[in-house]
Design a protein around this motif. Sequence first.
Motif, mmCIF file in Angstrom:
data_model
loop_
_atom_site.group_PDB
_atom_site.id
_atom_site.type_symbol
_atom_site.label_atom_id
_atom_site.label_comp_id
_atom_site.label_asym_id
_atom_site.label_seq_id
_atom_site.Cartn_x
_atom_site.Cartn_y
_atom_site.Cartn_z
ATOM 1 N N ASN A 406 21.780 -9.194 48.507
ATOM 2 C CA ASN A 406 22.640 -10.198 48.736
ATOM 3 C C ASN A 406 24.148 -9.655 48.615
ATOM 4 O O ASN A 406 24.768 -8.964 47.551
ATOM 5 N N GLY A 407 24.509 -9.293 49.666
ATOM 6 C CA GLY A 407 25.959 -8.715 50.109
ATOM 7 C C GLY A 407 27.034 -9.623 49.339
ATOM 8 O O GLY A 407 28.066 -9.001 49.213
ATOM 9 N N TRP A 408 26.945 -10.873 49.290
ATOM 10 C CA TRP A 408 28.018 -11.600 48.659
ATOM 11 C C TRP A 408 28.430 -11.173 47.351
ATOM 12 O O TRP A 408 29.638 -11.255 47.002
ATOM 13 N N LEU A 409 27.511 -10.667 46.505
ATOM 14 C CA LEU A 409 27.882 -10.417 45.033
ATOM 15 C C LEU A 409 28.599 -9.372 45.169
ATOM 16 O O LEU A 409 29.730 -8.947 44.427
ATOM 17 N N SER A 410 28.240 -8.190 45.745
ATOM 18 C CA SER A 410 28.640 -6.748 45.811
ATOM 19 C C SER A 410 30.186 -6.988 46.380
ATOM 20 O O SER A 410 31.166 -6.433 46.253
ATOM 21 N N ARG A 411 30.167 -7.719 47.619
ATOM 22 C CA ARG A 411 31.720 -7.900 48.201
ATOM 23 C C ARG A 411 32.460 -8.706 47.470
ATOM 24 O O ARG A 411 33.562 -8.143 47.530
ATOM 25 N N THR A 412 32.183 -9.696 46.690
ATOM 26 C CA THR A 412 33.034 -10.152 45.926
ATOM 27 C C THR A 412 33.706 -9.599 44.869
ATOM 28 O O THR A 412 34.996 -9.537 44.671
ATOM 29 N N LEU A 413 32.828 -8.798 44.332
ATOM 30 C CA LEU A 413 33.430 -7.770 42.981
ATOM 31 C C LEU A 413 34.384 -6.542 43.748
ATOM 32 O O LEU A 413 35.461 -6.429 43.256
ATOM 33 N N VAL A 414 33.807 -5.963 44.647
ATOM 34 C CA VAL A 414 34.724 -4.741 45.415
ATOM 35 C C VAL A 414 36.216 -5.355 45.771
ATOM 36 O O VAL A 414 37.132 -4.758 45.736
ATOM 37 N N ASN A 415 35.877 -6.652 46.413
ATOM 38 C CA ASN A 415 37.227 -7.094 46.730
ATOM 39 C C ASN A 415 38.264 -7.576 45.634
ATOM 40 O O ASN A 415 39.473 -7.644 45.942
ATOM 41 N N ARG A 416 37.812 -7.759 44.674
ATOM 42 C CA ARG A 416 38.605 -8.239 43.609
ATOM 43 C C ARG A 416 39.030 -6.995 43.084
ATOM 44 O O ARG A 416 39.959 -7.008 42.673
ATOM 45 N N LEU A 417 38.458 -5.961 43.021
ATOM 46 C CA LEU A 417 38.712 -4.524 42.478
ATOM 47 C C LEU A 417 40.095 -4.210 43.115
ATOM 48 O O LEU A 417 40.874 -3.534 42.833
ATOM 49 N N TRP A 418 39.746 -4.272 44.514
ATOM 50 C CA TRP A 418 40.781 -3.664 45.462
ATOM 51 C C TRP A 418 42.129 -4.739 45.465
ATOM 52 O O TRP A 418 43.149 -4.104 45.347
ATOM 53 N N HIS A 419 41.953 -5.934 45.327
ATOM 54 C CA HIS A 419 42.988 -6.946 44.976
ATOM 55 C C HIS A 419 43.848 -6.251 43.801
ATOM 56 O O HIS A 419 44.886 -6.307 43.689
ATOM 57 N N ARG A 420 43.197 -5.971 42.755
ATOM 58 C CA ARG A 420 43.634 -5.742 41.479
ATOM 59 C C ARG A 420 44.393 -4.429 41.620
ATOM 60 O O ARG A 420 45.678 -4.075 41.149
ATOM 61 N N LEU A 421 43.983 -3.194 42.229
ATOM 62 C CA LEU A 421 44.656 -2.008 42.344
ATOM 63 C C LEU A 421 45.771 -2.116 43.580
ATOM 64 O O LEU A 421 46.705 -1.232 43.611
ATOM 65 N N GLY A 423 47.069 -5.185 45.210
ATOM 66 C CA GLY A 423 48.117 -6.130 45.291
ATOM 67 C C GLY A 423 47.598 -7.221 46.241
ATOM 68 O O GLY A 423 48.179 -8.377 46.286
ATOM 69 N N ARG A 424 46.583 -6.881 46.921
ATOM 70 C CA ARG A 424 46.189 -8.126 48.119
ATOM 71 C C ARG A 424 44.660 -7.746 48.402
ATOM 72 O O ARG A 424 44.173 -6.514 48.521
ATOM 73 N N GLY A 425 43.711 -8.852 48.535
ATOM 74 C CA GLY A 425 42.278 -8.322 48.755
ATOM 75 C C GLY A 425 41.990 -7.929 50.099
ATOM 76 O O GLY A 425 43.099 -8.376 51.060
ATOM 77 N N LEU A 426 41.108 -7.364 50.136
ATOM 78 C CA LEU A 426 40.738 -7.023 51.729
ATOM 79 C C LEU A 426 40.451 -8.477 52.325
ATOM 80 O O LEU A 426 40.658 -8.389 53.753
ATOM 81 N N VAL A 427 39.590 -9.359 51.636
ATOM 82 C CA VAL A 427 39.700 -10.702 52.155
ATOM 83 C C VAL A 427 40.857 -11.386 51.194
ATOM 84 O O VAL A 427 40.824 -11.315 49.937
ATOM 85 N N HIS A 428 41.604 -12.156 51.792
ATOM 86 C CA HIS A 428 42.580 -13.031 50.851
ATOM 87 C C HIS A 428 42.662 -14.337 51.556
ATOM 88 O O HIS A 428 42.687 -14.644 52.984
ATOM 89 N N PRO A 429 42.528 -15.512 50.670
ATOM 90 C CA PRO A 429 42.649 -15.356 49.359
ATOM 91 C C PRO A 429 41.135 -14.760 48.951
ATOM 92 O O PRO A 429 40.177 -14.882 49.513
ATOM 93 N N VAL A 430 41.011 -14.259 47.622
ATOM 94 C CA VAL A 430 39.865 -13.546 46.900
ATOM 95 C C VAL A 430 38.552 -14.616 46.636
ATOM 96 O O VAL A 430 37.650 -14.252 46.542
ATOM 97 N N ASP A 431 38.949 -16.000 46.593
ATOM 98 C CA ASP A 431 38.109 -16.872 46.464
ATOM 99 C C ASP A 431 37.424 -17.404 47.799
ATOM 100 O O ASP A 431 36.702 -18.548 47.604
ATOM 101 N N SER A 432 37.567 -16.829 48.877
ATOM 102 C CA SER A 432 37.412 -17.424 50.216
ATOM 103 C C SER A 432 36.769 -16.244 50.861
ATOM 104 O O SER A 432 37.249 -15.733 51.984
#
Length: 823
Positions: A406-421, A423-432
């Motif tokens: 289930n790549g959606w779970l791992s992608r969602t977390l690392v995207n949020r961590l990248w966003h936090r460090l 300033g902007r997610g790899l996917v933006h916005p982070v909930d899309s």
Amino acid sequence: MADRDAVMVFRHRRLTSLLRAAAVAAWAVQSTIVPAEAVDFAHDVVPLLRKHCGECHIGDARQGGFSMNTRDDLLAGGDTDVPGLVAGRADASEIIRRITSDDPDLRMPSEGDPVPPEAVEVLRRWIAEGAAWEPGFAFERSSWEPPLALRPVSLPPAVDGRTNPVDRIVDAWQAARGIKRPPRCDDRTFVRRASLDLTGLLPDPGRVERFVADPAADKRAMLVRELLGDPGKLAYAEHWLSFWNDLLRNDYTGTGYITGGRRQITAWLHRSLVENKPFDRFVRELVAPKPESRGFIEGIVWRGTVNASQAVPIQFAQNVGQTFLGINLKCASCHDSFVDRWTLAQTYGLAAVASPTPLELHRCEKATGAMATPAWPFAELGQVDAAAAPDQRLEQLAALMTRPENGWLSRTLVNRLWHRLMGRGLVHPVDSLRTAPWSEDLLEMLASDLVEHGWDVKHVLETIATSEAYGATTPAVPERSSGGEFVFEGPLPRRMTAEQFTDAVWQLTSTAPTTPDADVLRFDPPSDADAVRPSAAWIWSNDRAASVPGEQRTFRRTFTLPAAAVHAVAVIAADNEATLWLNGKKGPTCRDWRKPVRELVAARLREGENQVVVTAANAAAGGPAAVIVEIRVRCADGSTVTIPSDGDWEWTASMPGANGGYPKGREPTDWAAASVVKEQETWAGGMPAFADHLRHGLAPDTMPMVRASLVKATPLMAALGRPNRDQVVTSRPLDLTTLEAIRLANEQSLADEFARGGAAILEQHGPTPERVVDAIFLAAVARPPSPEEAAAAAAIVGNAPTAGSVADLLWAVVMLPEFQLIR
């Protein structure tokens, strides 16, 4: 007088700047605030534009070069370079001019019936209100969607020795686009950035100087590992606690807690972060929870009549989807989503997994007659058993969600961590997560790396923070884009969170509170359980523990604490059942004397007089009855207090009310001395476990600084963006608001903290003005002042600094953008 005049001039300038900022913020807010009866974009505007404009201006259709796919397209206009709309000004908007024109060469739509007057009025109001647009919405999106399984990534060759996998991908991405690689940030910037990002704290000035002087080539990587490692694990945990509190809707007060429809998961969450619990296990324990982690899936039980889309099972679907899968099911909780591919049936299917009763689908508040089938959206990985009990379905869902496939779970977390460090997610916005990332390879690599390293969250943070991409200077013009594509040029400057700002002020001024509101264990208890000897004895209303079946007793003891509690643990065991209350607040309940119960209770204690009450009952089958209690407290003055059950306790047969107390005027008058039970050996088998629980009361002589993440939100924290957490929060506001400017300029709590801090700094670094100035700058911004700053600061503190003048300088430095930004 000259020195004092300089202070007043500085204060005037500072306040003037803040007021100007407030005015700008007020203008910005005024231009974007949506009235209470605002036009609903999804329900009112989208259908109108799709019906009357879609044939010519949506999807691949761009008549006149004009597209309405996105808000940016609509603002840009067509080939004439006339803006399609001007937010806030309906009469100046080309779209209104065209749909109301009588000129056949101008009128839109060019064929067919004109737009009805009532529809025109809706569009007028929408534009006048600022033309609000659902974040991430597009009428026709790209066809990109992440595959379910993670895709292997072949790393590009390393360039110039930059071997970190992040750098190998980013360097190749930038080179392919002709983007110049940004230079490294300086060491002082890096140590401050890494400390605030990974632990939420300002770096110690001594550590900064050692880092700057260190000639080692790998010192940045060593610093990151130090911040994430064992010495810093508590600081890491209590910083990231805020991140997860936002995502998991966890707080210490608020809607639902009083009525019992909502419960904290703080102790579980804090321990999970301290232990760096693998993320797959972390998710399983939230989705198929233990009692201590159950608060996440149990939504708020709202009072009164509730919209069907806010029923507790629907909240479950929304929260699980948004937090862990990066999908927004809120729109699809009322109807098939206008902004994504998710359907009403999918939302209700996920909700039905957790629902104890059958769920009927409601579309826009109208019952459809169709019943939901428990299911999750990615059946390719397997499906829950719709006929199973809810707890079993949750276990199945948790197992499916955390499968490596289930790549959606791992992608969602690392995207949020990248966003936090960054300033902007790899996917933006982070909930899309169906939005194309600016680097698909980087997203896939980080997600795969997380899984391959045992779902180790700290490993992902280390990988990002040790990259040259993270250690680069912040770009001069953030979020530059080329042809609609985001251009990554380095980490974006970010505002401190409310908690980071508060912690930083407490660090500078040594004014952190002594007691957290969150009852969490903030140290490692001694490993030798045998070294702990309980002081408590088994007590009852008679020394033989004789009791009739079902007999109830209430016990109490009043005790005094010489100072506020910084740590406290209560342990209770009972034959057959007992509940402990502290100062009217419910504590632990025990129902098996062989399994004592422990709870941290510092937040329920106060300096001065306290009262512990225990309600106890014998089993319906009869037999002996007894209770044993021990409370161990470490106070802010360094003293320790132990409150054991013994003959100093009192008992009565009268039972208290729901808060452990009695109605006014109805308190029993027959309190009698409790008896120490003679047959202590009857319960000897439970005492090793009792002693083991008491280990958690052996607090060290000094405790770490209480963090803002562990206390209830203050008015200043709320103004700075800390949410109330009734809903999942994945990102906080970026822009300054009028309220923030006013609070920062006038907040009494800040004034009090700066006053106390000024006295403490003067005592430690005074009386020389230069030493005071240097100490404040080094602690606040990790560098000495420039000559100009040193001169201005010296004028503020004066030739003979006082606590008040040092407080003025503290306030001035804390207001600097350099202090409040992470760069």
